[in-house]
Design a protein around this motif. Sequence first.
Motif, PDB file in Angstrom:
ATOM      1  N   ILE A  36     -36.234   7.904 -64.421  1.00 23.41           N
ATOM      2  CA  ILE A  36     -35.029   6.238 -63.919  1.00 23.41           C
ATOM      3  C   ILE A  36     -33.923   7.195 -63.758  1.00 23.41           C
ATOM      4  O   ILE A  36     -33.829   6.975 -62.507  1.00 23.41           O
ATOM      5  CB  ILE A  36     -35.226   6.031 -64.985  1.00 23.41           C
ATOM      6  CG1 ILE A  36     -36.085   5.327 -66.167  1.00 23.41           C
ATOM      7  CG2 ILE A  36     -33.331   4.953 -65.208  1.00 23.41           C
ATOM      8  CD1 ILE A  36     -36.202   4.460 -66.795  1.00 23.41           C
ATOM      9  N   VAL A  37     -33.403   8.283 -64.021  1.00 18.98           N
ATOM     10  CA  VAL A  37     -32.406   8.568 -63.587  1.00 18.98           C
ATOM     11  C   VAL A  37     -32.070   9.878 -62.121  1.00 18.98           C
ATOM     12  O   VAL A  37     -30.669   9.570 -62.416  1.00 18.98           O
ATOM     13  CB  VAL A  37     -31.365   9.125 -64.625  1.00 18.98           C
ATOM     14  CG1 VAL A  37     -31.274   7.746 -65.850  1.00 18.98           C
ATOM     15  CG2 VAL A  37     -31.757  10.295 -65.601  1.00 18.98           C
ATOM     16  N   ALA A  38     -33.110  10.494 -62.242  1.00 17.32           N
ATOM     17  CA  ALA A  38     -33.271  11.172 -61.358  1.00 17.32           C
ATOM     18  C   ALA A  38     -34.012  11.114 -60.058  1.00 17.32           C
ATOM     19  O   ALA A  38     -35.128  10.739 -60.104  1.00 17.32           O
ATOM     20  CB  ALA A  38     -33.792  12.437 -61.754  1.00 17.32           C
ATOM     21  N   ASP A  39     -33.029  11.444 -58.699  1.00 19.98           N
ATOM     22  CA  ASP A  39     -34.122  10.931 -57.472  1.00 19.98           C
ATOM     23  C   ASP A  39     -35.049  12.228 -56.915  1.00 19.98           C
ATOM     24  O   ASP A  39     -35.993  11.509 -57.344  1.00 19.98           O
ATOM     25  CB  ASP A  39     -32.709  11.429 -55.950  1.00 19.98           C
ATOM     26  CG  ASP A  39     -31.615  10.945 -56.080  1.00 19.98           C
ATOM     27  OD1 ASP A  39     -31.125  10.064 -56.891  1.00 19.98           O
ATOM     28  OD2 ASP A  39     -30.659  10.566 -55.300  1.00 19.98           O
ATOM     29  N   ASN A  40     -35.129  13.379 -58.125  1.00 19.52           N
ATOM     30  CA  ASN A  40     -35.709  13.993 -58.056  1.00 19.52           C
ATOM     31  C   ASN A  40     -35.816  15.322 -59.371  1.00 19.52           C
ATOM     32  O   ASN A  40     -34.689  14.913 -59.441  1.00 19.52           O
ATOM     33  CB  ASN A  40     -37.036  15.673 -56.861  1.00 19.52           C
ATOM     34  CG  ASN A  40     -36.186  14.635 -55.476  1.00 19.52           C
ATOM     35  OD1 ASN A  40     -37.123  13.170 -55.090  1.00 19.52           O
ATOM     36  ND2 ASN A  40     -35.000  13.687 -54.842  1.00 19.52           N
ATOM     37  N   TRP A  41     -37.192  15.656 -59.394  1.00 17.31           N
ATOM     38  CA  TRP A  41     -37.148  16.318 -60.459  1.00 17.31           C
ATOM     39  C   TRP A  41     -38.166  17.499 -60.819  1.00 17.31           C
ATOM     40  O   TRP A  41     -39.478  16.860 -60.759  1.00 17.31           O
ATOM     41  CB  TRP A  41     -36.595  16.030 -61.656  1.00 17.31           C
ATOM     42  CG  TRP A  41     -37.580  15.010 -62.521  1.00 17.31           C
ATOM     43  CD1 TRP A  41     -37.783  13.747 -62.429  1.00 17.31           C
ATOM     44  CD2 TRP A  41     -38.240  15.049 -63.789  1.00 17.31           C
ATOM     45  NE1 TRP A  41     -38.450  13.391 -63.130  1.00 17.31           N
ATOM     46  CE2 TRP A  41     -39.167  13.555 -64.384  1.00 17.31           C
ATOM     47  CE3 TRP A  41     -38.595  16.411 -64.957  1.00 17.31           C
ATOM     48  CZ2 TRP A  41     -39.995  14.032 -65.608  1.00 17.31           C
ATOM     49  CZ3 TRP A  41     -39.123  16.413 -65.467  1.00 17.31           C
ATOM     50  CH2 TRP A  41     -40.152  15.258 -65.700  1.00 17.31           C
ATOM     51  N   ASP A  42     -38.113  18.492 -61.213  1.00 14.10           N
ATOM     52  CA  ASP A  42     -39.233  19.309 -61.525  1.00 14.10           C
ATOM     53  C   ASP A  42     -39.171  20.397 -62.213  1.00 14.10           C
ATOM     54  O   ASP A  42     -38.112  20.140 -63.626  1.00 14.10           O
ATOM     55  CB  ASP A  42     -39.121  20.436 -59.783  1.00 14.10           C
ATOM     56  CG  ASP A  42     -39.230  19.560 -58.682  1.00 14.10           C
ATOM     57  OD1 ASP A  42     -40.391  18.176 -58.547  1.00 14.10           O
ATOM     58  OD2 ASP A  42     -39.123  20.078 -57.574  1.00 14.10           O
ATOM     59  N   VAL A  43     -39.422  21.272 -62.762  1.00 14.49           N
ATOM     60  CA  VAL A  43     -39.469  21.678 -64.267  1.00 14.49           C
ATOM     61  C   VAL A  43     -39.906  23.040 -64.267  1.00 14.49           C
ATOM     62  O   VAL A  43     -40.825  23.845 -63.753  1.00 14.49           O
ATOM     63  CB  VAL A  43     -40.350  20.982 -65.187  1.00 14.49           C
ATOM     64  CG1 VAL A  43     -39.868  21.572 -66.429  1.00 14.49           C
ATOM     65  CG2 VAL A  43     -40.217  19.441 -65.558  1.00 14.49           C
ATOM     66  N   LEU A  44     -39.554  24.009 -64.999  1.00 15.73           N
ATOM     67  CA  LEU A  44     -39.734  25.318 -64.939  1.00 15.73           C
ATOM     68  C   LEU A  44     -40.395  25.579 -66.438  1.00 15.73           C
ATOM     69  O   LEU A  44     -39.671  25.040 -67.120  1.00 15.73           O
ATOM     70  CB  LEU A  44     -38.206  26.649 -65.116  1.00 15.73           C
ATOM     71  CG  LEU A  44     -37.389  27.160 -63.466  1.00 15.73           C
ATOM     72  CD1 LEU A  44     -36.357  27.298 -64.048  1.00 15.73           C
ATOM     73  CD2 LEU A  44     -38.722  27.855 -62.760  1.00 15.73           C
ATOM     74  N   VAL A  45     -41.413  26.349 -66.634  1.00 17.23           N
ATOM     75  CA  VAL A  45     -42.360  26.142 -67.279  1.00 17.23           C
ATOM     76  C   VAL A  45     -42.603  27.562 -68.497  1.00 17.23           C
ATOM     77  O   VAL A  45     -43.272  28.354 -67.072  1.00 17.23           O
ATOM     78  CB  VAL A  45     -43.113  25.938 -67.854  1.00 17.23           C
ATOM     79  CG1 VAL A  45     -44.298  24.689 -69.014  1.00 17.23           C
ATOM     80  CG2 VAL A  45     -42.990  23.893 -66.723  1.00 17.23           C
ATOM     81  N   LEU A  46     -42.297  28.103 -69.476  1.00 14.80           N
ATOM     82  CA  LEU A  46     -43.119  29.232 -70.241  1.00 14.80           C
ATOM     83  C   LEU A  46     -44.018  29.251 -70.761  1.00 14.80           C
ATOM     84  O   LEU A  46     -43.984  28.512 -71.612  1.00 14.80           O
ATOM     85  CB  LEU A  46     -41.409  29.822 -71.593  1.00 14.80           C
ATOM     86  CG  LEU A  46     -42.456  30.571 -71.688  1.00 14.80           C
ATOM     87  CD1 LEU A  46     -42.454  31.848 -71.591  1.00 14.80           C
ATOM     88  CD2 LEU A  46     -41.375  31.086 -73.096  1.00 14.80           C
ATOM     89  N   ASP A  47     -45.106  30.326 -70.170  1.00 17.92           N
ATOM     90  CA  ASP A  47     -46.283  30.076 -70.517  1.00 17.92           C
ATOM     91  C   ASP A  47     -47.024  28.284 -70.731  1.00 17.92           C
ATOM     92  O   ASP A  47     -47.060  28.147 -69.811  1.00 17.92           O
ATOM     93  CB  ASP A  47     -46.114  30.545 -71.578  1.00 17.92           C
ATOM     94  CG  ASP A  47     -46.156  32.534 -71.876  1.00 17.92           C
ATOM     95  OD1 ASP A  47     -46.016  33.006 -71.033  1.00 17.92           O
ATOM     96  OD2 ASP A  47     -45.396  32.739 -72.761  1.00 17.92           O
ATOM     97  N   ASP A  48     -47.859  28.301 -71.948  1.00 20.91           N
ATOM     98  CA  ASP A  48     -48.203  26.939 -71.991  1.00 20.91           C
ATOM     99  C   ASP A  48     -47.714  26.118 -72.672  1.00 20.91           C
ATOM    100  O   ASP A  48     -47.187  25.186 -73.671  1.00 20.91           O
ATOM    101  CB  ASP A  48     -49.919  26.780 -72.826  1.00 20.91           C
ATOM    102  CG  ASP A  48     -50.058  25.316 -72.544  1.00 20.91           C
ATOM    103  OD1 ASP A  48     -50.395  25.013 -72.014  1.00 20.91           O
ATOM    104  OD2 ASP A  48     -50.947  25.745 -73.754  1.00 20.91           O
TER     105      ASP A  48
END
Length: 288
Positions: A36-48
């Motif tokens: 809802i609030v972000a124009d775009n967003w991705d994620v940094l993910v550690l392992d699983d």
Amino acid sequence: MIKYIKRKDLDVKKYNACIDNAKQSRVYALSWYLDIVADNWDVLVLDDYKAVMPIPWKQKYLIKYVTQPLFCQQLGVFSSISLTKIDIMAFFKKIPFRFKKVSLHINPSNPIGKNCITKKNYMLDLHEDYQNLSANFSKTRRQRVQAGKKNNLEVKPVAIDKLLEIQKDNYNYKGFSKTILLKLSTYVLANRSGAVLGVYDQNEVLGGGLFITHKDRIVYLFSSFSSRGRKYQAASFLINHIIEQNQQENKILDFEGGNIKSIGDFFKSFGSQTEPFYHYSKNRFIKI
């Protein structure tokens, strides 16, 4: 290993489970909220999905940059396992260099030091009974709450549109988004994860606020009050109502801010305590 995962490729179930189980869990980092609030967003993910760091970003012309969305006080690294300062810094180092600038408010469990400015948030633990909680109000705040009671003010549900109308007539928020707030309130009410409450003088709405509940936190996300509402101390009356209704619960009232002295003093007058969080900023040419 930390991987950069685009929103479209995210395992939403695992991501939200990580946020929900994180020691520093915040509603702002949940997928529905960021959608809802972000124009775009991705994620940094550690392992699983042992730890995650949402990366909200925008693009202006050809320049991409990481920036804090509206109505989103704290992000950063979230994890259900213990992380060292080095582990947390590893996430920040993994922010891709294609983002020319990074500006993020990060949660209290991310004190990485460099490139950070400390901010103030105010919190009130509600586990005690109302008598003890109200005893910690300042003398002036108790008087103003009592004034509201003598004036027979009431707290009842109100349409968010009415509060937005009051906001438009009485405030000048920089970068305010009616659209985002409407979407947030619609989701919250549909999923019974909060409330939109108004302070009434008979049939007149003096103002009110949007509260979002997540785990043990009641977040005071948005409020607006008319000039008459301010005269009648409707904000004091509303917050007192939340405290009274949630007394002796394993909950925290999160006032969401207080860096402006007058606002901080207002929140502090309810007996709240400061909780630091951090503003992190850098450009791609500066190493952490």
